[in-house]
Structure formats: C-alpha cells, structure tokens
Design an enzyme around this catalytic site. Sequence first.
Site, mmCIF file in Angstrom:
data_model
loop_
_atom_site.group_PDB
_atom_site.id
_atom_site.type_symbol
_atom_site.label_atom_id
_atom_site.label_comp_id
_atom_site.label_asym_id
_atom_site.label_seq_id
_atom_site.Cartn_x
_atom_site.Cartn_y
_atom_site.Cartn_z
ATOM 1 N N LEU A 1 0.870 -1.179 0.000
ATOM 2 C CA LEU A 1 0.000 0.000 0.000
ATOM 3 C C LEU A 1 0.903 1.224 0.000
ATOM 4 C CD1 LEU A 1 -2.857 -0.707 2.591
ATOM 5 C CD2 LEU A 1 -3.132 -0.349 0.141
ATOM 6 N N ASP A 2 0.570 2.218 -0.827
ATOM 7 C CA ASP A 2 1.335 3.460 -0.836
ATOM 8 C C ASP A 2 1.284 4.113 0.543
ATOM 9 O OD1 ASP A 2 1.909 3.187 -3.524
ATOM 10 O OD2 ASP A 2 0.211 4.419 -4.169
ATOM 11 N N PRO A 3 2.293 4.918 0.908
ATOM 12 C CA PRO A 3 2.251 5.624 2.193
ATOM 13 C C PRO A 3 0.981 6.451 2.372
ATOM 14 C CG PRO A 3 4.443 5.764 1.259
ATOM 15 C CD PRO A 3 3.577 5.119 0.208
ATOM 16 N N ALA B 1 -1.967 5.763 1.283
ATOM 17 C CA ALA B 1 -3.137 4.889 1.421
ATOM 18 C C ALA B 1 -3.240 4.324 2.834
ATOM 19 C CB ALA B 1 -3.056 3.754 0.410
#
Length: 318
Positions: free
Chosen positions: A47-49, A51
């Site tokens: 997961l992106d930071p 998100a």
Amino acid sequence: MLSEPVQLPPQGGILFVDKSEGWTSHDAVSKTRRALGTRKVGHAGTLDPMATGLLVLGVGPATRLLTHLVGLDKCYTTTIRLGISTVTDDREGDRVEIADEALVTEVAADLERITAGIARLTGPIEQSPSAVSAIKVDGQRAYDRVRAGEQFELKARPVTIHAFEAGAPKLTRTEDGIAVIDIEATVRCSTGTYIRALARDLGADLGIGGHLIELRRTEVGPFSLEGSTLFDELLDRKVRALETPTDIARKLFPILVLTDDEARDMGHGKRLEIDTERCADAALVAAVAGDDRLVGLVEVKRGRTRVITNFPTQGNAA
C-alpha cells in the site's frame, strides 16, 4: 512499557493490519517483526504511504501462503479529484496541469458524461501503471527513474475493474481556490490494478485531468478490515486477527483431511492416491492433518496428489 512479544502458533500466522497513512508497507513489516519477535515476516501486496487500510502480513512458516494471497481481488474506497493532474497521479505529487475553470464547471454539470467515462473504465481494460510505482524498468524501480528526471510511460497491462461505483460529483475548490470536481467511489478490481491510474485516466478521458486524494483498501479476497489490528496497537505489540494457515486455507481452497499416515507420507514428499469421493481434482487443495495442521497445498489430478507448497512447523521451517 512494551508488552512481551506475542506467542506465535507453531506454523506462524496471517495477520491483518489496518495501515495508517504515512507508513510504508515496509514500516508495517518492521513493526510486526518487533511486535512478534521474529524476522520472518512478509506482506501480500503493498500500500502506498498515502493509502490506508487492509495490509495482509505473513509471519513464520505462514509466509509461504502469501504467494497464494497476492493474486486475490481487492476492494477500495477512494476520492478522485478531477481538474488537476499530478506527476504521481495522487495528491502527494507536484501539479502538472490545471484545467480551465469553465471546462471543469461544464464537466461537473454533465453527469452523463462522467458516468460514461466511468463505464469505459469498468470491466476488462488495459491500464498503464503510474510512472511513480515500484515496477522495475531495466532493473530499476520506476519511481527512482522518475526522481532522476527521466520521462517514460510504462507498458499497459490487462486488469479487470469488477465494479466502479461512484457517488454524485461535487464541484468544489482547493485551499488555493482552484475549481475541481471530487468524486467518492468504491472500486472492486483484480490484483495489479492502480487506483491512481484510474483517477488519471478518468480525468484524461474527460479532458480535465485527475488524481487521487484519498485511498483506503477495505477487502482482499474474502478478508476485510473487520477485526484487523490497528497500526497503533501493532506499535504497542498488541496483536489481534492473527489467523493460522489452516484457518486461511479453509476460506480459499477445498479441504482434504489426511490420516496420520498420509500426513507423514506427504510431509516426506510422497504422492498420495486419493479417492475422488474424498476430494475432487483441483489445481489447489489444502491438505490438513487430524490435529488441524496444514501439511501443504497440493494439486489433485486424476486422484493423485502433487505438493505445490509444504508448511512446516516453526522448529522445522527452512
């Protein structure tokens, strides 16, 4: 004062974490290693930071299950902002282009146009991932090449958007007064889908650009955020939603219950002859011993097993 590390089941477990914004998936892995007192921790999809939401982690021998979890479908809730495009296709990147206010207002008033744009991004589609992604290009992460000043577009790949359900478009303004359209949406999709790219492509289709301002993963396959471990709890070594490999396998695969002799033989790599009444042929079947231990994931073909992945206990893990 921190509590003692959590006692792991003999075969490790799968942990469901509700990741907070600002933390990377690697941060979550590092904190889990500390909380559970083990180095053997991995994740099933980053997961992106920016998100938040469901991050699936494997601990101990159960990390062998992660290969079979990565490919599960996902569900996200998100907010798409139309009218501004960014270098990262989300709110963390620099602005690339700002649409004319009159055009943004025109699009906001044309619900059919927006609905048609969403429909074109639903079902089997070809999607070019964001250039600022972890995909490797000639051995280098795409985001590293972007940071070095390179400009390129990643090759489109097939993904499936099972559902793209959007709320009513809201014409609003950013803090610095730019007219934009915000759309809250729920997206159910195949693995490998970039929700940032959906926002980018919807904005491009409508002629005003777009990017993502919020993203939360709510489901991975049959698993949801309900009962997941909060990230703050993980930092304090308070862990819940740690399920055994057998628990997880029951939700994903047909089950073959083994006798003690069969469990021993399969553990030694032997193939078994299985009556079709006990287990039909399948690409993946969870073979479970009488003590509820997951012996392995096997292929059953013409009544004969072949081990795909075995699952040792902690003391015997490779």
